[in-house]
Scaffold this active site. Sequence first.
Site, PDB file in Angstrom:
ATOM      1  N   ASP A 257       9.892 -12.061  11.329  1.00  0.00           N
ATOM      2  CA  ASP A 257      11.210 -12.587  10.815  1.00  0.00           C
ATOM      3  C   ASP A 257      11.084 -13.741   9.730  1.00  0.00           C
ATOM      4  O   ASP A 257       9.815 -14.238   9.665  1.00  0.00           O
ATOM      5  CB  ASP A 257      12.206 -13.149  11.792  1.00  0.00           C
ATOM      6  N   SER A 258      11.794 -13.855   8.827  1.00  0.00           N
ATOM      7  CA  SER A 258      11.398 -14.679   7.596  1.00  0.00           C
ATOM      8  C   SER A 258      11.868 -16.170   8.007  1.00  0.00           C
ATOM      9  O   SER A 258      11.773 -17.056   7.370  1.00  0.00           O
ATOM     10  CB  SER A 258      12.160 -14.314   6.610  1.00  0.00           C
ATOM     11  N   ASP A 305      15.663  -3.452  12.351  1.00  0.00           N
ATOM     12  CA  ASP A 305      17.129  -4.096  12.634  1.00  0.00           C
ATOM     13  C   ASP A 305      17.519  -4.819  11.406  1.00  0.00           C
ATOM     14  O   ASP A 305      17.564  -6.136  11.698  1.00  0.00           O
ATOM     15  CB  ASP A 305      17.426  -4.466  14.011  1.00  0.00           C
ATOM     16  N   CYS A 345      23.604  -1.940   9.772  1.00  0.00           N
ATOM     17  CA  CYS A 345      24.920  -2.747  10.322  1.00  0.00           C
ATOM     18  C   CYS A 345      25.579  -2.761   9.036  1.00  0.00           C
ATOM     19  O   CYS A 345      26.704  -3.561   9.081  1.00  0.00           O
ATOM     20  CB  CYS A 345      24.513  -4.133  11.025  1.00  0.00           C
TER      21      CYS A 345
HETATM   22  N1  SAH Z   1      17.151  -7.505  15.969  1.00  0.00           N
HETATM   23  C1  SAH Z   1      17.959  -8.889  16.160  1.00  0.00           C
HETATM   24  C2  SAH Z   1      18.973  -8.963  15.074  1.00  0.00           C
HETATM   25  C3  SAH Z   1      18.321  -9.016  13.735  1.00  0.00           C
HETATM   26  S1  SAH Z   1      19.529 -10.213  12.800  1.00  0.00           S
HETATM   27  C4  SAH Z   1      18.355  -8.950  17.620  1.00  0.00           C
HETATM   28  O1  SAH Z   1      18.406  -7.884  18.259  1.00  0.00           O
HETATM   29  O2  SAH Z   1      18.794 -10.078  18.019  1.00  0.00           O
HETATM   30  C5  SAH Z   1      18.381  -9.891  10.689  1.00  0.00           C
HETATM   31  C6  SAH Z   1      17.336 -11.034  11.043  1.00  0.00           C
HETATM   32  O3  SAH Z   1      16.482 -10.710   9.671  1.00  0.00           O
HETATM   33  C7  SAH Z   1      17.492 -12.381  10.850  1.00  0.00           C
HETATM   34  O4  SAH Z   1      17.015 -13.031  11.685  1.00  0.00           O
HETATM   35  C8  SAH Z   1      16.803 -13.004   9.596  1.00  0.00           C
HETATM   36  O5  SAH Z   1      16.262 -14.164   9.462  1.00  0.00           O
HETATM   37  C9  SAH Z   1      16.029 -11.773   9.175  1.00  0.00           C
HETATM   38  N2  SAH Z   1      15.686 -11.535   7.709  1.00  0.00           N
HETATM   39  C10 SAH Z   1      16.881 -11.332   6.828  1.00  0.00           C
HETATM   40  N3  SAH Z   1      16.102 -10.855   5.710  1.00  0.00           N
HETATM   41  C11 SAH Z   1      14.705 -10.895   5.981  1.00  0.00           C
HETATM   42  C12 SAH Z   1      13.492 -10.451   5.305  1.00  0.00           C
HETATM   43  N4  SAH Z   1      13.440  -9.928   3.954  1.00  0.00           N
HETATM   44  N5  SAH Z   1      12.417 -10.630   5.821  1.00  0.00           N
HETATM   45  C13 SAH Z   1      12.283 -10.953   7.054  1.00  0.00           C
HETATM   46  N6  SAH Z   1      13.430 -11.156   7.952  1.00  0.00           N
HETATM   47  C14 SAH Z   1      14.501 -11.157   7.268  1.00  0.00           C
END
Ligand code: SAH
Length: 402
Positions: A257-258, A305, A345
């Site tokens: 995650d970022s 996701d 989503c």
């Molecule tokens: N799978 C998670 C929900 C994902 S929400 C669950 O079940 O709870 C999307 C996530 O993507 C967020 O935490 C956000 O910080 C991260 N995100 C958004 N853009 C990103 C990128 N380019 N690289 C890595 N993480 C990213």
Amino acid sequence: MGWGLGGLKMHKLILKPGREKSLKRRHPWIFSGAVARVEGDPAVGDTVEVRSSAGEFLAVAAYSPHSQIRARVWDWRERAIDGDFFRERIAQALNMRSALLEGGSTDAVRLVHGESDGLPGIVADRYGDTVVVQFTSAGAERWREDIAEALQGLPGMGRVWERSDAEVRELEGLPLRSGLLHGTPLPERLAIREHGLEFVVDLEHGHKTGFYLDQRDNRLRLRALARGRDVLDCFCYSGGFTVNALAGGARSVTAVDSSSDALGLARTNAELNRLPAAQWLEADVFQALRSFRDQRRDFDLIVLDPPKFAPTAAHAGKAARAYKDINLLAFKLLRPGGVLMTFSCSGGVATDLFQKIVAGSALDAGVQAQIIERLGPGSDHPVALNFPEGDYLKGLLCRVAG
Ligand code: SAH
């Protein structure tokens, strides 16, 4: 201005000729272009009677003078909109979810899912004894106190916390707001249970209302697939999929995650369930997937996701390229026989378009793959058939040929 129920003067919204068609199919939104005139002097969020150009009664709705969606339907019958209306609708919504809460292995569910529960602009999520509510329309805002009281009145609720800080409120001319709305202060730390696992939820600063409740059953699905597998969880947020993969006996989990805050929570959540640590990676997923490819790393099970790349259909082109990119890279990183659990989503990317994008990704990655399951949100996120816009979360479980 006519006389409505209970002798109250009702404001009226009169449609242009022929513009009653979508309402007759019970679509709950009335766009500004369909409105011929407003009779009376409704304030922001007030209830108006909607009538066709011929004067036929169609619905009672909430008036949003600052939004392109000029009114949202509360009911198709002539009835008063008041505290009782919200108590009834909320009780109905809770009824439909009671089976999910039985047995106690889950105590966090979406109680109210907006238009699909007949409550446009209102989302309410239950996290243990806390209800988090979000109001995203002028009509919802108008009834804020009554809705909060109705939610607080549900059995076992300690407080109602407001997260009306979604940017869509600006389209309605509403200020962003969050904080305690009713009941006792938030506990220092709030942990919920989901299919027997525990998760700390950050209700003040977390995404959405704190947790991605819509993925509950897909996380359980991953748990069942994970035994002995090397898993890659992309966009892991607070560790929902990662914790399930660990609980399911994965050989290893790499979680990307970022956001360092999200990874901090994810780490806490793995520890809370006394699970082995994952390999936490703070990185941009688009780059991380490329470096795994360059390092020739591979996995048995990959979860994608991502956040909403296309909030509306207008963003679909750019979003399609982003989905294509990550899905293509993921297919390349899968071992023969490996499984991809991939989601969108984005309301602006329809299910068939998403499937086409994933098919194109497999083709360009040079792998043969099949859909083994179609995935969607849990039953606490229903999609009303008269409101297809509610169908935002779609997922595919794909197996690459062995
Ligand atoms: N799978 C998670 C929900 C994902 S929400 C669950 O079940 O709870 C999307 C996530 O993507 C967020 O935490 C956000 O910080 C991260 N995100 C958004 N853009 C990103 C990128 N380019 N690289 C890595 N993480 C990213």
